[in-house]
Design an enzyme around this catalytic site. Structure first.
Site, short mmCIF file in Angstrom:
data_model
loop_
_atom_site.label_atom_id
_atom_site.label_comp_id
_atom_site.label_asym_id
_atom_site.label_seq_id
_atom_site.Cartn_x
_atom_site.Cartn_y
_atom_site.Cartn_z
N SER A 317 0.84 -1.20 0.00
CA SER A 317 0.00 0.00 0.00
C SER A 317 0.87 1.25 0.00
O SER A 317 0.58 2.22 -0.71
CB SER A 317 -0.91 -0.01 1.23
OG SER A 317 -1.63 1.20 1.32
N TRP A 320 2.29 1.62 -3.42
CA TRP A 320 1.25 2.10 -4.34
C TRP A 320 1.18 3.63 -4.32
O TRP A 320 0.99 4.27 -5.34
CB TRP A 320 -0.10 1.52 -3.95
CG TRP A 320 -1.23 2.00 -4.82
CD1 TRP A 320 -1.71 1.41 -5.95
CD2 TRP A 320 -2.03 3.17 -4.63
NE1 TRP A 320 -2.75 2.14 -6.48
CE2 TRP A 320 -2.97 3.23 -5.69
CE3 TRP A 320 -2.05 4.19 -3.67
CZ2 TRP A 320 -3.91 4.25 -5.81
CZ3 TRP A 320 -2.99 5.21 -3.79
CH2 TRP A 320 -3.89 5.23 -4.85
N HIS A 321 1.35 4.20 -3.13
CA HIS A 321 1.23 5.65 -3.00
C HIS A 321 2.36 6.41 -3.68
O HIS A 321 2.17 7.57 -4.06
CB HIS A 321 1.17 6.04 -1.52
CG HIS A 321 -0.20 5.87 -0.92
ND1 HIS A 321 -0.64 4.66 -0.42
CD2 HIS A 321 -1.23 6.73 -0.76
CE1 HIS A 321 -1.87 4.80 0.03
NE2 HIS A 321 -2.25 6.05 -0.16
N GLY A 322 3.49 5.80 -3.83
CA GLY A 322 4.57 6.52 -4.49
C GLY A 322 5.82 5.68 -4.64
O GLY A 322 6.10 4.80 -3.82
N PHE A 457 -0.33 9.86 -7.65
CA PHE A 457 -0.33 8.43 -7.36
C PHE A 457 -1.09 7.64 -8.41
O PHE A 457 -1.04 6.44 -8.43
CB PHE A 457 -0.93 8.16 -5.98
CG PHE A 457 -0.30 8.99 -4.89
CD1 PHE A 457 1.08 9.18 -4.88
CD2 PHE A 457 -1.06 9.58 -3.90
CE1 PHE A 457 1.68 9.95 -3.89
CE2 PHE A 457 -0.48 10.32 -2.91
CZ PHE A 457 0.90 10.51 -2.90
#
Length: 457
Positions: A317, A320-322, A457
Protein backbone atom coordinates in the site's frame (compact mmCIF):
# COMPACT_ATOMS: atom_id res chain seq x y z
CA UNK A 1 -8.92 19.24 -16.22
CA UNK A 2 -9.24 20.12 -12.54
CA UNK A 3 -12.69 20.04 -10.95
CA UNK A 4 -12.17 23.46 -9.35
CA UNK A 5 -11.60 25.32 -12.64
CA UNK A 6 -13.89 27.28 -14.95
CA UNK A 7 -12.88 24.93 -17.77
CA UNK A 8 -14.41 22.00 -15.93
CA UNK A 9 -17.53 24.01 -15.09
CA UNK A 10 -18.09 24.63 -18.81
CA UNK A 11 -17.34 20.96 -19.59
CA UNK A 12 -19.73 19.69 -16.91
CA UNK A 13 -22.50 22.09 -17.94
CA UNK A 14 -22.32 21.05 -21.59
CA UNK A 15 -22.20 17.33 -20.78
CA UNK A 16 -25.01 17.56 -18.24
CA UNK A 17 -27.34 19.45 -20.59
CA UNK A 18 -26.69 16.92 -23.36
CA UNK A 19 -27.20 14.08 -20.89
CA UNK A 20 -30.61 15.43 -19.90
CA UNK A 21 -31.54 15.97 -23.54
CA UNK A 22 -30.76 12.40 -24.66
CA UNK A 23 -33.75 10.17 -23.97
CA UNK A 24 -32.20 6.85 -24.97
CA UNK A 25 -30.31 5.01 -22.20
CA UNK A 26 -27.69 3.65 -24.56
CA UNK A 27 -27.17 7.11 -26.00
CA UNK A 28 -26.59 8.53 -22.53
CA UNK A 29 -24.02 5.84 -21.78
CA UNK A 30 -22.04 6.52 -24.93
CA UNK A 31 -22.28 10.29 -24.34
CA UNK A 32 -20.65 9.90 -20.92
CA UNK A 33 -18.13 7.40 -22.32
CA UNK A 34 -16.99 9.84 -25.02
CA UNK A 35 -17.01 12.67 -22.46
CA UNK A 36 -14.81 10.58 -20.15
CA UNK A 37 -12.21 10.10 -22.87
CA UNK A 38 -12.30 13.82 -23.69
CA UNK A 39 -11.89 14.59 -19.99
CA UNK A 40 -8.87 12.28 -19.69
CA UNK A 41 -7.36 13.41 -22.98
CA UNK A 42 -7.46 17.01 -21.73
CA UNK A 43 -4.38 16.24 -19.63
CA UNK A 44 -2.51 14.67 -22.52
CA UNK A 45 -3.97 13.50 -25.88
CA UNK A 46 -1.99 10.24 -25.60
CA UNK A 47 -3.44 9.23 -22.21
CA UNK A 48 -6.70 7.81 -23.67
CA UNK A 49 -4.65 5.26 -25.64
CA UNK A 50 -3.34 3.80 -22.39
CA UNK A 51 -6.84 3.81 -20.90
CA UNK A 52 -8.25 2.13 -24.01
CA UNK A 53 -5.57 -0.57 -23.85
CA UNK A 54 -6.48 -1.50 -20.26
CA UNK A 55 -10.18 -1.52 -21.09
CA UNK A 56 -9.83 -3.62 -24.25
CA UNK A 57 -7.27 -6.08 -22.88
CA UNK A 58 -9.28 -6.89 -19.76
CA UNK A 59 -12.56 -7.10 -21.69
CA UNK A 60 -11.02 -9.68 -24.04
CA UNK A 61 -9.32 -11.62 -21.25
CA UNK A 62 -12.54 -11.87 -19.20
CA UNK A 63 -14.34 -13.04 -22.33
CA UNK A 64 -11.68 -15.72 -22.85
CA UNK A 65 -12.05 -16.79 -19.21
CA UNK A 66 -15.74 -17.39 -19.84
CA UNK A 67 -15.43 -19.10 -23.21
CA UNK A 68 -12.43 -21.34 -22.54
CA UNK A 69 -12.84 -22.01 -18.83
CA UNK A 70 -9.08 -21.40 -18.36
CA UNK A 71 -9.62 -18.71 -15.79
CA UNK A 72 -6.27 -18.87 -14.05
CA UNK A 73 -4.27 -18.49 -17.28
CA UNK A 74 -6.11 -15.37 -18.38
CA UNK A 75 -6.16 -13.95 -14.86
CA UNK A 76 -2.35 -14.19 -14.81
CA UNK A 77 -2.15 -12.52 -18.22
CA UNK A 78 -4.44 -9.70 -17.09
CA UNK A 79 -2.58 -9.03 -13.86
CA UNK A 80 0.78 -9.25 -15.65
CA UNK A 81 -0.38 -6.72 -18.23
CA UNK A 82 -1.71 -4.32 -15.59
CA UNK A 83 1.34 -4.56 -13.34
CA UNK A 84 3.71 -4.23 -16.30
CA UNK A 85 2.04 -0.99 -17.38
CA UNK A 86 1.89 0.32 -13.82
CA UNK A 87 5.53 -0.52 -13.11
CA UNK A 88 6.70 0.85 -16.46
CA UNK A 89 5.07 4.24 -15.99
CA UNK A 90 5.20 4.59 -12.22
CA UNK A 91 8.20 2.62 -10.97
CA UNK A 92 10.71 2.57 -13.84
CA UNK A 93 12.57 5.60 -12.53
CA UNK A 94 12.56 4.26 -8.95
CA UNK A 95 13.87 0.88 -10.07
CA UNK A 96 16.54 2.44 -12.27
CA UNK A 97 17.72 4.82 -9.55
CA UNK A 98 18.09 2.03 -6.97
CA UNK A 99 19.77 -0.27 -9.50
CA UNK A 100 22.34 2.43 -10.19
CA UNK A 101 22.91 2.86 -6.45
CA UNK A 102 23.61 -0.89 -6.16
CA UNK A 103 26.01 -0.72 -9.12
CA UNK A 104 27.78 2.22 -7.49
CA UNK A 105 28.17 0.37 -4.18
CA UNK A 106 29.55 -2.62 -6.10
CA UNK A 107 32.17 -0.39 -7.71
CA UNK A 108 30.69 -0.73 -11.21
CA UNK A 109 30.89 2.47 -13.24
CA UNK A 110 28.09 1.59 -15.69
CA UNK A 111 24.81 3.46 -15.15
CA UNK A 112 21.40 2.42 -16.45
CA UNK A 113 19.86 5.40 -18.28
CA UNK A 114 16.92 7.01 -16.54
CA UNK A 115 13.74 6.36 -18.59
CA UNK A 116 12.27 9.88 -18.24
CA UNK A 117 8.68 8.60 -18.42
CA UNK A 118 5.92 11.01 -17.36
CA UNK A 119 3.42 9.43 -14.97
CA UNK A 120 -0.10 9.55 -16.47
CA UNK A 121 -2.69 11.07 -14.15
CA UNK A 122 -4.82 8.48 -12.36
CA UNK A 123 -3.07 5.40 -13.77
CA UNK A 124 -3.03 3.65 -10.38
CA UNK A 125 -6.75 4.24 -9.96
CA UNK A 126 -8.15 3.02 -13.27
CA UNK A 127 -5.76 0.05 -13.35
CA UNK A 128 -6.98 -0.98 -9.88
CA UNK A 129 -10.61 -0.49 -10.96
CA UNK A 130 -10.11 -2.78 -13.94
CA UNK A 131 -7.95 -5.28 -12.05
CA UNK A 132 -10.55 -5.52 -9.28
CA UNK A 133 -13.22 -6.34 -11.86
CA UNK A 134 -11.08 -9.11 -13.37
CA UNK A 135 -10.47 -10.58 -9.92
CA UNK A 136 -14.15 -10.36 -9.01
CA UNK A 137 -15.06 -12.25 -12.17
CA UNK A 138 -12.36 -14.85 -11.49
CA UNK A 139 -13.71 -15.49 -7.98
CA UNK A 140 -17.31 -15.64 -9.25
CA UNK A 141 -18.48 -12.48 -7.48
CA UNK A 142 -19.82 -10.81 -10.64
CA UNK A 143 -21.00 -11.81 -14.08
CA UNK A 144 -19.17 -10.72 -17.21
CA UNK A 145 -20.37 -7.45 -18.67
CA UNK A 146 -20.88 -8.39 -22.32
CA UNK A 147 -21.55 -4.85 -23.53
CA UNK A 148 -18.13 -3.41 -24.41
CA UNK A 149 -19.33 0.20 -24.12
CA UNK A 150 -20.67 -0.37 -20.62
CA UNK A 151 -17.49 -2.18 -19.61
CA UNK A 152 -15.44 0.75 -20.95
CA UNK A 153 -17.62 3.27 -19.12
CA UNK A 154 -17.23 1.38 -15.84
CA UNK A 155 -13.43 1.72 -16.04
CA UNK A 156 -13.30 5.25 -17.48
CA UNK A 157 -16.26 7.02 -15.77
CA UNK A 158 -14.78 10.52 -15.61
CA UNK A 159 -15.74 11.66 -12.06
CA UNK A 160 -13.61 8.87 -10.53
CA UNK A 161 -11.01 8.56 -13.29
CA UNK A 162 -8.25 10.80 -11.94
CA UNK A 163 -8.18 9.85 -8.25
CA UNK A 164 -10.99 7.49 -7.38
CA UNK A 165 -12.95 6.33 -5.50
CA UNK A 166 -11.88 2.90 -6.78
CA UNK A 167 -15.26 1.54 -7.89
CA UNK A 168 -16.30 -2.10 -7.65
CA UNK A 169 -18.06 -3.79 -10.55
CA UNK A 170 -20.85 -5.11 -8.30
CA UNK A 171 -21.69 -1.55 -7.22
CA UNK A 172 -21.27 0.54 -10.38
CA UNK A 173 -22.12 -1.70 -13.36
CA UNK A 174 -25.71 -2.42 -12.19
CA UNK A 175 -26.26 1.36 -11.93
CA UNK A 176 -24.96 1.81 -15.47
CA UNK A 177 -27.29 -0.93 -16.78
CA UNK A 178 -30.39 0.70 -15.29
CA UNK A 179 -29.26 4.27 -15.76
CA UNK A 180 -31.94 6.93 -15.82
CA UNK A 181 -31.37 10.64 -16.31
CA UNK A 182 -31.24 11.38 -12.59
CA UNK A 183 -33.83 13.23 -10.54
CA UNK A 184 -33.99 16.76 -9.20
CA UNK A 185 -33.15 15.31 -5.79
CA UNK A 186 -30.04 13.65 -7.27
CA UNK A 187 -28.93 16.97 -8.73
CA UNK A 188 -29.53 18.91 -5.50
CA UNK A 189 -27.66 16.29 -3.45
CA UNK A 190 -24.86 16.21 -6.01
CA UNK A 191 -24.42 20.00 -5.92
CA UNK A 192 -24.30 19.93 -2.11
CA UNK A 193 -21.67 17.16 -2.01
CA UNK A 194 -19.64 18.84 -4.78
CA UNK A 195 -19.71 22.23 -3.04
CA UNK A 196 -18.55 20.66 0.22
CA UNK A 197 -15.64 19.10 -1.67
CA UNK A 198 -14.84 22.36 -3.45
CA UNK A 199 -14.80 24.19 -0.12
CA UNK A 200 -12.56 21.54 1.43
CA UNK A 201 -10.08 21.89 -1.41
CA UNK A 202 -9.97 25.64 -1.99
CA UNK A 203 -10.82 27.06 1.43
CA UNK A 204 -9.10 24.48 3.63
CA UNK A 205 -6.55 22.23 1.86
CA UNK A 206 -4.93 25.03 -0.16
CA UNK A 207 -4.99 27.24 2.96
CA UNK A 208 -3.17 24.70 5.13
CA UNK A 209 -0.76 24.03 2.25
CA UNK A 210 0.62 27.56 2.56
CA UNK A 211 2.19 26.68 5.89
CA UNK A 212 2.83 22.96 5.36
CA UNK A 213 4.76 23.58 2.12
CA UNK A 214 6.80 26.31 3.80
CA UNK A 215 7.85 24.10 6.73
CA UNK A 216 8.45 20.87 4.81
CA UNK A 217 10.30 22.80 2.11
CA UNK A 218 13.12 23.65 4.52
CA UNK A 219 12.59 21.98 7.93
CA UNK A 220 16.13 22.75 9.14
CA UNK A 221 15.20 26.43 9.23
CA UNK A 222 12.46 25.99 11.83
CA UNK A 223 12.23 25.08 15.49
CA UNK A 224 10.20 22.41 17.24
CA UNK A 225 7.00 24.46 17.49
CA UNK A 226 6.86 25.26 13.80
CA UNK A 227 7.75 21.69 12.86
CA UNK A 228 4.91 20.32 14.98
CA UNK A 229 2.49 22.86 13.55
CA UNK A 230 3.74 22.07 10.05
CA UNK A 231 2.95 18.39 10.58
CA UNK A 232 -0.52 19.34 11.85
CA UNK A 233 -1.08 21.62 8.85
CA UNK A 234 -0.19 18.81 6.46
CA UNK A 235 -2.41 16.39 8.40
CA UNK A 236 -5.39 18.60 7.62
CA UNK A 237 -4.16 19.55 4.15
CA UNK A 238 -4.01 15.97 2.88
CA UNK A 239 -7.37 15.08 4.44
CA UNK A 240 -9.21 18.04 2.97
CA UNK A 241 -7.36 17.74 -0.34
CA UNK A 242 -8.21 14.08 -0.95
CA UNK A 243 -11.62 13.95 0.71
CA UNK A 244 -12.41 17.19 -1.14
CA UNK A 245 -11.59 15.54 -4.46
CA UNK A 246 -13.67 12.46 -3.72
CA UNK A 247 -16.58 14.59 -2.52
CA UNK A 248 -16.45 16.49 -5.81
CA UNK A 249 -16.27 13.21 -7.73
CA UNK A 250 -19.21 11.79 -5.79
CA UNK A 251 -21.17 15.00 -6.25
CA UNK A 252 -20.63 15.06 -10.02
CA UNK A 253 -21.62 11.40 -10.33
CA UNK A 254 -24.73 11.96 -8.20
CA UNK A 255 -25.84 14.78 -10.53
CA UNK A 256 -25.94 12.11 -13.25
CA UNK A 257 -27.89 9.74 -10.98
CA UNK A 258 -24.88 7.56 -10.03
CA UNK A 259 -23.83 6.87 -6.44
CA UNK A 260 -20.11 6.31 -5.86
CA UNK A 261 -18.94 4.82 -2.60
CA UNK A 262 -18.04 6.99 0.38
CA UNK A 263 -14.27 7.20 0.63
CA UNK A 264 -13.73 8.97 3.98
CA UNK A 265 -15.56 8.60 7.27
CA UNK A 266 -13.98 10.96 9.83
CA UNK A 267 -10.61 9.14 9.81
CA UNK A 268 -9.12 11.33 12.53
CA UNK A 269 -11.72 9.98 14.93
CA UNK A 270 -10.19 6.49 14.64
CA UNK A 271 -9.30 4.67 17.85
CA UNK A 272 -6.65 2.35 16.34
CA UNK A 273 -4.92 1.73 13.00
CA UNK A 274 -7.50 -0.83 11.86
CA UNK A 275 -10.22 1.71 12.56
CA UNK A 276 -8.22 4.39 10.72
CA UNK A 277 -7.95 2.30 7.55
CA UNK A 278 -11.64 1.54 7.76
CA UNK A 279 -12.24 5.30 7.58
CA UNK A 280 -9.41 6.60 5.35
CA UNK A 281 -9.40 6.06 1.55
CA UNK A 282 -11.92 3.29 2.11
CA UNK A 283 -12.02 2.23 -1.54
CA UNK A 284 -8.26 1.56 -1.57
CA UNK A 285 -7.95 0.00 1.88
CA UNK A 286 -10.88 -2.33 1.16
CA UNK A 287 -9.30 -3.16 -2.23
CA UNK A 288 -6.06 -4.27 -0.57
CA UNK A 289 -8.04 -6.14 2.07
CA UNK A 290 -10.18 -8.08 -0.42
CA UNK A 291 -7.61 -8.72 -3.16
CA UNK A 292 -4.36 -9.07 -1.20
CA UNK A 293 -4.74 -9.47 2.57
CA UNK A 294 -7.55 -12.07 2.50
CA UNK A 295 -6.06 -14.13 -0.39
CA UNK A 296 -2.76 -14.20 1.53
CA UNK A 297 -4.63 -15.87 4.37
CA UNK A 298 -5.87 -12.88 6.35
CA UNK A 299 -6.17 -13.77 10.03
CA UNK A 300 -7.01 -17.42 9.43
CA UNK A 301 -3.59 -19.06 9.97
CA UNK A 302 -2.36 -17.84 13.34
CA UNK A 303 -0.98 -14.60 14.75
CA UNK A 304 2.43 -14.84 13.11
CA UNK A 305 1.09 -15.27 9.59
CA UNK A 306 -1.57 -12.65 10.24
CA UNK A 307 1.15 -10.15 11.14
CA UNK A 308 3.07 -11.16 8.02
CA UNK A 309 -0.01 -10.58 5.86
CA UNK A 310 -0.60 -7.20 7.46
CA UNK A 311 3.00 -6.13 6.81
CA UNK A 312 2.96 -7.27 3.17
CA UNK A 313 -0.34 -5.48 2.58
CA UNK A 314 0.78 -2.22 4.17
CA UNK A 315 4.20 -2.25 2.48
CA UNK A 316 2.56 -2.65 -0.92
CA UNK A 317 0.00 0.00 0.00
CA UNK A 318 2.87 2.35 0.79
CA UNK A 319 4.56 1.54 -2.51
CA UNK A 320 1.25 2.10 -4.34
CA UNK A 321 1.23 5.65 -3.00
CA UNK A 322 4.57 6.52 -4.49
CA UNK A 323 7.79 5.23 -6.00
CA UNK A 324 10.05 6.31 -3.15
CA UNK A 325 11.43 4.75 0.01
CA UNK A 326 9.66 7.20 2.31
CA UNK A 327 6.32 5.77 1.11
CA UNK A 328 7.55 2.23 1.73
CA UNK A 329 8.70 3.33 5.19
CA UNK A 330 5.31 4.96 5.80
CA UNK A 331 3.61 1.68 4.85
CA UNK A 332 5.99 -0.26 7.11
CA UNK A 333 5.20 1.99 10.07
CA UNK A 334 1.46 1.54 9.57
CA UNK A 335 1.95 -2.20 9.17
CA UNK A 336 3.97 -2.42 12.37
CA UNK A 337 1.44 -0.29 14.26
CA UNK A 338 -1.47 -2.37 12.96
CA UNK A 339 0.17 -5.72 13.67
CA UNK A 340 1.30 -4.71 17.16
CA UNK A 341 -2.05 -3.07 17.86
CA UNK A 342 -3.88 -6.32 17.12
CA UNK A 343 -1.50 -8.10 19.50
CA UNK A 344 -1.89 -5.73 22.46
CA UNK A 345 -5.58 -4.92 22.00
CA UNK A 346 -6.52 -7.66 24.46
CA UNK A 347 -4.45 -6.21 27.32
CA UNK A 348 -6.49 -5.04 30.27
CA UNK A 349 -5.00 -1.55 30.25
CA UNK A 350 -5.92 -1.13 26.57
CA UNK A 351 -9.44 -2.45 27.04
CA UNK A 352 -10.05 -0.13 30.00
CA UNK A 353 -8.70 2.99 28.29
CA UNK A 354 -11.63 5.33 27.48
CA UNK A 355 -12.51 5.55 23.81
CA UNK A 356 -11.93 9.30 23.60
CA UNK A 357 -8.39 8.86 24.97
CA UNK A 358 -7.68 6.19 22.34
CA UNK A 359 -8.90 8.59 19.65
CA UNK A 360 -6.64 11.41 20.84
CA UNK A 361 -3.61 9.11 21.02
CA UNK A 362 -4.33 7.69 17.57
CA UNK A 363 -4.64 11.19 16.10
CA UNK A 364 -1.22 12.13 17.50
CA UNK A 365 0.29 8.94 16.03
CA UNK A 366 -1.26 9.65 12.62
CA UNK A 367 0.15 13.20 12.64
CA UNK A 368 3.66 11.81 13.07
CA UNK A 369 3.21 9.12 10.41
CA UNK A 370 2.22 11.81 7.88
CA UNK A 371 5.72 13.27 8.25
CA UNK A 372 7.10 10.20 6.44
CA UNK A 373 4.43 10.56 3.75
CA UNK A 374 5.12 14.27 3.10
CA UNK A 375 8.91 14.29 3.38
CA UNK A 376 10.94 14.10 0.19
CA UNK A 377 12.81 11.03 1.48
CA UNK A 378 13.13 8.79 4.50
CA UNK A 379 16.25 10.70 5.57
CA UNK A 380 14.32 13.99 5.40
CA UNK A 381 11.58 12.50 7.55
CA UNK A 382 14.04 11.49 10.27
CA UNK A 383 15.68 14.93 10.04
CA UNK A 384 12.23 16.47 10.54
CA UNK A 385 11.59 14.28 13.60
CA UNK A 386 15.05 15.08 14.98
CA UNK A 387 14.25 18.78 14.65
CA UNK A 388 11.04 18.33 16.65
CA UNK A 389 12.85 16.49 19.44
CA UNK A 390 16.10 18.46 19.57
CA UNK A 391 15.24 22.09 18.86
CA UNK A 392 13.70 24.33 21.48
CA UNK A 393 10.19 25.68 21.62
CA UNK A 394 9.88 29.09 20.01
CA UNK A 395 7.09 31.46 19.05
CA UNK A 396 5.34 29.93 16.02
CA UNK A 397 5.35 31.61 12.62
CA UNK A 398 1.97 30.05 11.75
CA UNK A 399 -0.77 32.68 11.42
CA UNK A 400 -3.18 32.74 14.35
CA UNK A 401 -6.15 32.19 12.02
CA UNK A 402 -4.56 28.95 10.79
CA UNK A 403 -4.04 27.69 14.35
CA UNK A 404 -7.68 28.49 15.10
CA UNK A 405 -8.74 26.60 11.97
CA UNK A 406 -6.73 23.52 13.02
CA UNK A 407 -8.59 23.52 16.33
CA UNK A 408 -11.98 24.18 14.72
CA UNK A 409 -11.50 21.29 12.25
CA UNK A 410 -10.67 18.89 15.07
CA UNK A 411 -13.61 20.02 17.22
CA UNK A 412 -15.94 19.71 14.20
CA UNK A 413 -14.80 16.10 13.76
CA UNK A 414 -15.70 15.30 17.37
CA UNK A 415 -19.10 16.99 17.07
CA UNK A 416 -19.90 15.08 13.89
CA UNK A 417 -18.65 11.75 15.28
CA UNK A 418 -20.96 12.07 18.29
CA UNK A 419 -24.01 13.12 16.27
CA UNK A 420 -24.17 16.83 17.08
CA UNK A 421 -24.24 17.87 13.41
CA UNK A 422 -27.37 15.96 12.37
CA UNK A 423 -29.20 19.24 11.78
CA UNK A 424 -27.08 19.55 8.61
CA UNK A 425 -29.14 16.72 7.08
CA UNK A 426 -32.10 19.05 6.45
CA UNK A 427 -32.51 20.56 2.98
CA UNK A 428 -32.73 24.08 4.42
CA UNK A 429 -29.45 23.74 6.36
CA UNK A 430 -27.70 22.29 3.33
CA UNK A 431 -28.98 25.07 1.09
CA UNK A 432 -27.70 27.72 3.50
CA UNK A 433 -24.37 25.87 3.78
CA UNK A 434 -23.94 25.79 -0.01
CA UNK A 435 -24.66 29.52 -0.23
CA UNK A 436 -22.21 30.41 2.54
CA UNK A 437 -19.46 28.17 1.13
CA UNK A 438 -19.82 29.66 -2.36
CA UNK A 439 -19.76 33.20 -0.96
CA UNK A 440 -16.58 32.41 0.96
CA UNK A 441 -14.94 30.87 -2.12
CA UNK A 442 -15.79 33.84 -4.35
CA UNK A 443 -14.72 36.44 -1.77
CA UNK A 444 -11.61 34.92 -0.24
CA UNK A 445 -10.22 32.16 -2.49
CA UNK A 446 -7.01 32.90 -4.36
CA UNK A 447 -6.99 33.07 -8.14
CA UNK A 448 -5.15 29.76 -8.53
CA UNK A 449 -5.45 26.38 -6.87
CA UNK A 450 -3.00 23.54 -6.35
CA UNK A 451 -3.39 20.18 -8.07
CA UNK A 452 -4.77 17.41 -5.92
CA UNK A 453 -2.07 15.58 -3.96
CA UNK A 454 -3.31 12.14 -5.02
CA UNK A 455 -2.96 12.95 -8.73
CA UNK A 456 0.70 11.95 -8.37
CA UNK A 457 -0.33 8.43 -7.36
Amino acid sequence: MLFQTWTFLLFFTAVYLLFKAVKNGTGRQYLILVSSFIFYGWWNPLYPLLLLWIITADYILIMLMERTGRKKLFLVLSITDSLFLLSSFKYAGFITYNLNEILSLAGISYRVPQPGIILPVGISFFIFISMGYVLDYYFGRVEREKNFGRHALFVSFFPQLSAGPIARAKDLIPQLRDWNRGTGEDFAEGIYIFTCGLFKKIALADFFALYADKIFGNPAQFGSTDLLLGALAFTWQIYFDFSGYTDMARGIARCFGIELMENFRLPYMAANTGDFWGRWHISLSSWFRDYLYIPLGGNRKGKLKESRNVMITMLLSGLWHGAAWNFVLWGFIHGALHASGKTISGLTVIRKTPLFIKRIIMFIIIVFTWIFFRAESGADAFTYLEGILSSGLTAPSMPVIMMIMILVCYIYGWLKEYGFMKFMESYRARGIAVLLMLIWIFLFASAGSNEFIYFQF
